[in-house]
Design a protein around this motif. Structure first.
Motif, PDB file in Angstrom:
ATOM      1  N   ALA A  80      -1.359   2.494  12.569  1.00  0.00           N
ATOM      2  CA  ALA A  80       0.002   2.789  13.027  1.00  0.00           C
ATOM      3  C   ALA A  80       1.003   1.769  12.497  1.00  0.00           C
ATOM      4  N   THR A  81       0.618   0.518  12.445  1.00  0.00           N
ATOM      5  CA  THR A  81       1.509  -0.523  11.918  1.00  0.00           C
ATOM      6  C   THR A  81       1.772  -0.313  10.432  1.00  0.00           C
ATOM      7  N   LEU A  82       0.739   0.097   9.707  1.00  0.00           N
ATOM      8  CA  LEU A  82       0.927   0.349   8.277  1.00  0.00           C
ATOM      9  C   LEU A  82       1.876   1.518   8.052  1.00  0.00           C
ATOM     10  N   GLU A  83       1.745   2.563   8.852  1.00  0.00           N
ATOM     11  CA  GLU A  83       2.660   3.698   8.712  1.00  0.00           C
ATOM     12  C   GLU A  83       4.092   3.296   9.014  1.00  0.00           C
ATOM     13  N   LEU A  84       4.268   2.448  10.012  1.00  0.00           N
ATOM     14  CA  LEU A  84       5.618   1.997  10.363  1.00  0.00           C
ATOM     15  C   LEU A  84       6.227   1.179   9.239  1.00  0.00           C
ATOM     16  N   LYS A  85       5.444   0.310   8.613  1.00  0.00           N
ATOM     17  CA  LYS A  85       5.960  -0.500   7.510  1.00  0.00           C
ATOM     18  C   LYS A  85       6.158   0.311   6.244  1.00  0.00           C
ATOM     19  N   ASN A  86       5.376   1.343   6.078  1.00  0.00           N
ATOM     20  CA  ASN A  86       5.498   2.153   4.868  1.00  0.00           C
ATOM     21  C   ASN A  86       6.727   3.047   4.897  1.00  0.00           C
ATOM     22  N   GLY A  87       7.201   3.360   6.081  1.00  0.00           N
ATOM     23  CA  GLY A  87       8.361   4.225   6.191  1.00  0.00           C
ATOM     24  C   GLY A  87       8.048   5.686   6.066  1.00  0.00           C
ATOM     25  N   SER A  88       6.827   6.040   5.809  1.00  0.00           N
ATOM     26  CA  SER A  88       6.394   7.427   5.704  1.00  0.00           C
ATOM     27  C   SER A  88       4.939   7.499   6.128  1.00  0.00           C
ATOM     28  N   SER A  89       4.482   8.700   6.360  1.00  0.00           N
ATOM     29  CA  SER A  89       3.119   8.882   6.844  1.00  0.00           C
ATOM     30  C   SER A  89       2.108   8.575   5.746  1.00  0.00           C
ATOM     31  N   ASP A 119      -3.519   7.305 -15.514  1.00  0.00           N
ATOM     32  CA  ASP A 119      -2.867   6.361 -16.405  1.00  0.00           C
ATOM     33  C   ASP A 119      -2.145   5.323 -15.562  1.00  0.00           C
ATOM     34  N   THR A 120      -1.419   4.424 -16.214  1.00  0.00           N
ATOM     35  CA  THR A 120      -0.777   3.342 -15.475  1.00  0.00           C
ATOM     36  C   THR A 120       0.249   3.877 -14.489  1.00  0.00           C
ATOM     37  N   ALA A 121       1.026   4.865 -14.887  1.00  0.00           N
ATOM     38  CA  ALA A 121       2.039   5.431 -13.983  1.00  0.00           C
ATOM     39  C   ALA A 121       1.392   6.073 -12.759  1.00  0.00           C
ATOM     40  N   ALA A 122       0.284   6.771 -12.958  1.00  0.00           N
ATOM     41  CA  ALA A 122      -0.399   7.398 -11.826  1.00  0.00           C
ATOM     42  C   ALA A 122      -0.976   6.352 -10.879  1.00  0.00           C
ATOM     43  N   LEU A 123      -1.465   5.248 -11.419  1.00  0.00           N
ATOM     44  CA  LEU A 123      -1.991   4.184 -10.574  1.00  0.00           C
ATOM     45  C   LEU A 123      -0.891   3.540  -9.746  1.00  0.00           C
ATOM     46  N   ILE A 124       0.261   3.311 -10.371  1.00  0.00           N
ATOM     47  CA  ILE A 124       1.374   2.697  -9.644  1.00  0.00           C
ATOM     48  C   ILE A 124       1.887   3.632  -8.558  1.00  0.00           C
ATOM     49  N   ALA A 125       1.880   4.931  -8.822  1.00  0.00           N
ATOM     50  CA  ALA A 125       2.370   5.900  -7.840  1.00  0.00           C
ATOM     51  C   ALA A 125       1.506   5.942  -6.584  1.00  0.00           C
ATOM     52  N   LEU A 126       0.274   5.499  -6.677  1.00  0.00           N
ATOM     53  CA  LEU A 126      -0.600   5.492  -5.506  1.00  0.00           C
ATOM     54  C   LEU A 126      -0.280   4.372  -4.529  1.00  0.00           C
ATOM     55  N   LEU A 127       0.451   3.351  -4.966  1.00  0.00           N
ATOM     56  CA  LEU A 127       0.689   2.186  -4.127  1.00  0.00           C
ATOM     57  C   LEU A 127       1.664   2.507  -3.004  1.00  0.00           C
ATOM     58  N   PRO A 128       1.446   1.915  -1.820  1.00  0.00           N
ATOM     59  CA  PRO A 128       2.416   2.071  -0.730  1.00  0.00           C
ATOM     60  C   PRO A 128       3.590   1.107  -0.912  1.00  0.00           C
ATOM     61  N   SER A 129       4.363   0.933   0.142  1.00  0.00           N
ATOM     62  CA  SER A 129       5.518   0.037   0.073  1.00  0.00           C
ATOM     63  C   SER A 129       5.063  -1.413  -0.048  1.00  0.00           C
ATOM     64  N   ARG A 130       6.007  -2.262  -0.421  1.00  0.00           N
ATOM     65  CA  ARG A 130       5.662  -3.664  -0.638  1.00  0.00           C
ATOM     66  C   ARG A 130       5.253  -4.333   0.674  1.00  0.00           C
ATOM     67  N   GLN A 131       5.843  -3.928   1.811  1.00  0.00           N
ATOM     68  CA  GLN A 131       5.469  -4.525   3.090  1.00  0.00           C
ATOM     69  C   GLN A 131       3.999  -4.232   3.423  1.00  0.00           C
ATOM     70  N   VAL A 132       3.565  -3.010   3.143  1.00  0.00           N
ATOM     71  CA  VAL A 132       2.160  -2.663   3.389  1.00  0.00           C
ATOM     72  C   VAL A 132       1.251  -3.450   2.452  1.00  0.00           C
ATOM     73  N   VAL A 133       1.650  -3.548   1.189  1.00  0.00           N
ATOM     74  CA  VAL A 133       0.839  -4.295   0.225  1.00  0.00           C
ATOM     75  C   VAL A 133       0.715  -5.741   0.644  1.00  0.00           C
ATOM     76  N   ASP A 134       1.813  -6.348   1.079  1.00  0.00           N
ATOM     77  CA  ASP A 134       1.765  -7.758   1.472  1.00  0.00           C
ATOM     78  C   ASP A 134       0.844  -7.975   2.665  1.00  0.00           C
ATOM     79  N   GLU A 135       0.889  -7.078   3.637  1.00  0.00           N
ATOM     80  CA  GLU A 135       0.017  -7.244   4.800  1.00  0.00           C
ATOM     81  C   GLU A 135      -1.452  -7.100   4.416  1.00  0.00           C
ATOM     82  N   LEU A 136      -1.771  -6.123   3.600  1.00  0.00           N
ATOM     83  CA  LEU A 136      -3.168  -5.932   3.200  1.00  0.00           C
ATOM     84  C   LEU A 136      -3.655  -7.072   2.315  1.00  0.00           C
ATOM     85  N   VAL A 137      -2.783  -7.603   1.474  1.00  0.00           N
ATOM     86  CA  VAL A 137      -3.179  -8.729   0.630  1.00  0.00           C
ATOM     87  C   VAL A 137      -3.496  -9.952   1.479  1.00  0.00           C
ATOM     88  N   VAL A 138      -2.681 -10.201   2.517  1.00  0.00           N
ATOM     89  CA  VAL A 138      -2.958 -11.339   3.400  1.00  0.00           C
ATOM     90  C   VAL A 138      -4.289 -11.157   4.113  1.00  0.00           C
TER      91      VAL A 138
END
Length: 802
Positions: A331-340, A255-274
């Protein structure tokens, strides 16, 4: 009565035979017929010469009236001894382009047959009826024999029976205007009703051009028995390491909540979007970037309230991130995500998005639904998922778009706004390009042709020029000016031509003239020469510069792959027939261009190198190897080619293939499957170098072992603590004995780089793949496990067995 009966029977037989040698008019009037064809002399002098005809099936009994050479498509007269000798007693494994040259375009002159004479249209129609008669004097088994279909008499006398040398010399050379009838190389696996088909475009079929590859692999296997301990682990590498998680686990209905829970941090999202907008969106126009960024900002505001978030946008965002996942540094994504982050995070995003799309049950596809399907196809391709179903996915996507009317130009309908008209054109072009690319890779015909749609090409404008509220479309910019749509604007004019070439080369029978191949080559090269040379200013940012470089490279790859597909079947036969020498030269130029571009991008940026990789890279590498392999084989007969006369050219070509193999290696460390192709290419490259420089053959064999062992060791090491390895874990690599054998003294001697290692790392001649059994010094050998897994299991059934 007994004395009278035999003459009556003999008289009836003689009378029946006389009926067969007279035309219908003379027979009905009981007059003598001179049996001239198509009109006998008596009928020609009469009032109705057009009524002269012969009964079907009996023309063969006229010994001197109709010549064998007058039959344009089949031989009606019984095959003579000379004709049978024209066929090589050994059947050819594959039909060749020159073997399909129509008999109608070639005089069939022998010592016992007169010169051919012109045949009128009426005769052609009559012969069609005669050939269709049952039990006519045509050896049907001879006509359907593979020898006749696969080899014809214009081949050099050295390839056929020596008794036909005089006939071979009498045949004139084949001209480009003569029609060809070629059966493309295919691959069919399985048996009975459960089979899998791959056309001539698949990589595995190119391996069939190396007839000694099986023996080469066997040499490696027999000379390295101690590698048998690694065979199960290398088999796991070739089949993929993702059988337990996440591919083997069921996906819950999200559902929508489960989809949102899969997302990483905003810093990771911004890098992947770029990364997505720079490397993927610039090639596949899917989104309107300003609108997407606004929706992304709104998403972060509403993220805490899932009921306010559109589930379709959440799925779209997950697929965008999955497409760009392999372009980022883990490794950079893990560092920006704050968790593994788990190694299969992107796979989970793709699987959950696919599950949501399946459960949505959308009846009418709007542009958002089509975007989701496009992103899903791209994400699966980038992670090596469902490669065998890619052609079905793109075909379904094409039909969804056609059901929504995207194949018809939106300017015909007044209820579509100018903004949506342009977006529909972009989406349709992207869908057709995806389908064409998959069709070429699988050797299948594309789902659409130029006559199936009339949608205009997209405008060469920036996304900032398009607003949802505009009343008129903006003015199109010249192609020399780089925009967000430059890739589609430059490539789309050649789309209909590439679709036609793909259908021609992947049809069951390639029926054309070599002149038509020249015409296709000229038109495709014309589009290739029109690629603008966009200048990158020093003031622009890195993303814009990467866009320009990648767009130019991908334009060359797309057009070059179409050129490669039309020339490869003929280039393979160039050594047998000089008519096809232009195809061989063009194939060399195209493969060199593609691999040189790959090397340039590899030296510039890792993300550019990974994004430029595709089926064209493997095809170009295998084409170079086949050309070098053939040149090495022809050296014994003093063949004069560019490879023999230009010093250093073989070495340069081999270095290009090695760089491409290094790039392929980096990509395959990140996908769930595909190592089998890497093992194939490693073995083929070693085979070619062994044939070019035989004195170093043992070293090249050992290089294959080192390359494959280190690749497998690196792959297992990346996932050493991952649950998806199952109970077997790292297998025989868990002791790290291979890595301990790699000493710093060899670091400067390596030939390839493994992703994730900061330096080049070679494998020394001696290492210990088994727990306690060291290998001898002459370990020269790969295929024991890597190629047994790849060659013995696959080559025997698919490629070399074709």
């Amino acid at each position: 009565m007994a004395d009278v009966q035999p003459p009556q029977q003999q008289h009836r037989v003689r009378k029946r035979r006389r009926r067969t040698i007279a035309c219908s008019q003379c027979r009905s009037r009981k007059l003598k017929c001179d049996r001239e064809y198509p009109t006998c002399g008596r009928c020609a002098k009469g009032k109705s010469p057009t009524k002269c005809s012969y009964e079907d099936g009996f023309l063969w009994q006229q010994p001197s009236t109709v010549e064998a050479s007058s039959f344009p498509n089949r031989m009606v007269s019984a095959p003579t001894t000379t004709q049978m000798h024209l066929v090589d007693p050994q059947p050819v494994t594959h039909p060749t382009p020159d073997s399909g040259i129509s008999k109608s375009s070639r005089p069939q002159l022998t010592d016992s047959t007169p010169a051919p004479c012109p045949v009128e249209e009426k005769r052609d129609r009559f012969l069609e009826t005669v050939l269709g008669a049952p039990k006519a004097a045509v050896n049907q088994e001879f006509m359907n024999s593979p020898e006749l279909l696969h080899r014809h008499r214009h081949h050099p006398a050295t390839q056929v029976n020596s008794r036909t040398s005089s006939v071979q010399d009498d045949n004139p050379p084949v001209s480009p205007s003569q029609p060809l009838d070629l059966s493309p190389r295919i691959m069919m696996r399985g048996k009975d009703t459960k089979t899998r088909f791959n056309g001539s475009g698949i990589f595995a079929n190119l391996i069939a051009q190396f007839p000694d590859l099986r023996a080469f692999a066997e040499e490696i296997r027999l000379s390295s028995p101690h590698l048998s301990a690694l065979r199960p682990d290398l088999m796991r590498v070739s089949r993929g390491l993702w059988k337990i998680k996440p591919l083997g686990e069921p996906i819950p209905d999200p559902d929508t909540a489960a989809l949102i829970a899969l997302l990483p941090s905003r810093q990771v999202v911004d890098e992947l979007v770029v990364l997505f907008l720079t490397h993927i969106e610039s090639i596949h126009r899917i989104l309107h970037v300003p609108s997407f960024l606004r929706e992304l900002d709104d998403f972060w505001v509403r993220k805490s309230s899932p009921e306010l978030v559109s589930p379709a946008f959440a799925v779209q965002l997950l697929l965008v991130l999955a497409c760009a996942w392999n372009l980022a540094d883990f490794a950079t994504l893990e560092l920006k995500n704050g968790s593994s982050l788990r190694c299969y995070t992107a796979l989970e995003w793709t699987l959950f998005a696919e599950k949501w799309i399946e459960n949505a049950h959308i009846k009418r596809s709007d542009i958002t639904v089509l975007r989701l399907h496009i992103l899903l196809v791209i994400a699966q391709n980038r992670h090596g998922m469902k490669r065998s179903k890619a052609w079905l996915s793109t075909a379904t996507l094409v039909k969804k778009a056609m059901l929504a009317g995207y194949h018809r130009d939106p300017s015909l309908y007044a209820k579509i706004s100018p903004f949506n008209k342009e977006m529909r054109r972009r989406i349709w072009t992207t869908i057709v390009e995806l389908d064409l690319q998959v069709a070429i890779e699988r050797g299948m015909p594309p789902c659409v042709q130029e006559s199936d749609y009339d949608t205009a090409p997209p405008l060469n404008v920036n996304d900032s020029d398009l607003q949802e509220t505009i009343e008129e479309l903006p003015m199109e910019r010249p192609l020399e000016e780089f925009t967000d749509c430059s890739f589609q604007a430059v490539l789309t004019p050649s789309l209909s031509l590439r679709l036609r070439a793909c259908r021609l080369m992947h049809s069951p029978r390639i029926r054309c003239r070599y002149d038509e191949i020249f015409r296709l080559d000229w038109e495709l090269n014309r589009h290739l020469s029109r690629i603008p040379n966009w200048k990158v200013s020093e003031l622009v940012n890195v993303q814009t510069a990467d866009k320009v470089v990648l767009t130019q490279a991908m334009l060359e790859n797309k057009l070059g792959l179409s050129l490669l597909s039309i020339h490869t079947p003929f280039a393979i036969e160039a050594s047998q027939d000089p008519l096809f020498a232009p195809s061989a030269r063009m194939r060399l130029e195209l493969a060199t261009m593609m691999l040189s571009t790959q090397k340039r991008l590899h030296e510039r940026s890792r993300s550019l190198s990974l994004n430029n990789l595709g089926d064209w890279t493997v095809q170009a590498s295998c084409s170079i190897c086949q050309l070098l392999h053939e040149a090495a084989a022809n050296r014994a007969v003093n063949s004069v080619t560019l490879l023999h006369t230009l010093p250093g050219l073989p070495e340069s070509l081999v270095s290009l293939v090695e760089v491409a193999l290094t790039c392929l290696e980096s990509r395959l460390l990140q996908v769930i499957k595909g190592a089998k192709e890497y093992f194939f290419m490693s073995t083929i490259l070693a085979l070619v170098k062994s044939r070019l420089w035989p004195t170093q053959a043992a070293a090249y064999k050992q290089e294959v072992v080192e390359r494959v062992i280190l690749f497998a060791q690196t792959l297992f090491s990346q996932h050493a603590n991952c649950a998806h390895l199952g109970d077997l874990g790292m297998g025989n690599f868990k002791s790290n004995q291979v890595c301990r054998a790699i000493t710093p003294s060899f670091l400067s001697l390596t030939r390839f780089q493994i992703l994730g290692l900061n330096s080049f790392q070679p494998v020394p001649p001696q290492f210990v793949p088994e727990l306690n059994a060291p290998l001898p010094d002459n370990l020269g050998l790969m295929v024991s496990q890597s190629e047994i897994m790849a060659v013995s299991c696959t080559l025997s059934n698919t490629t070399l067995g074709i």
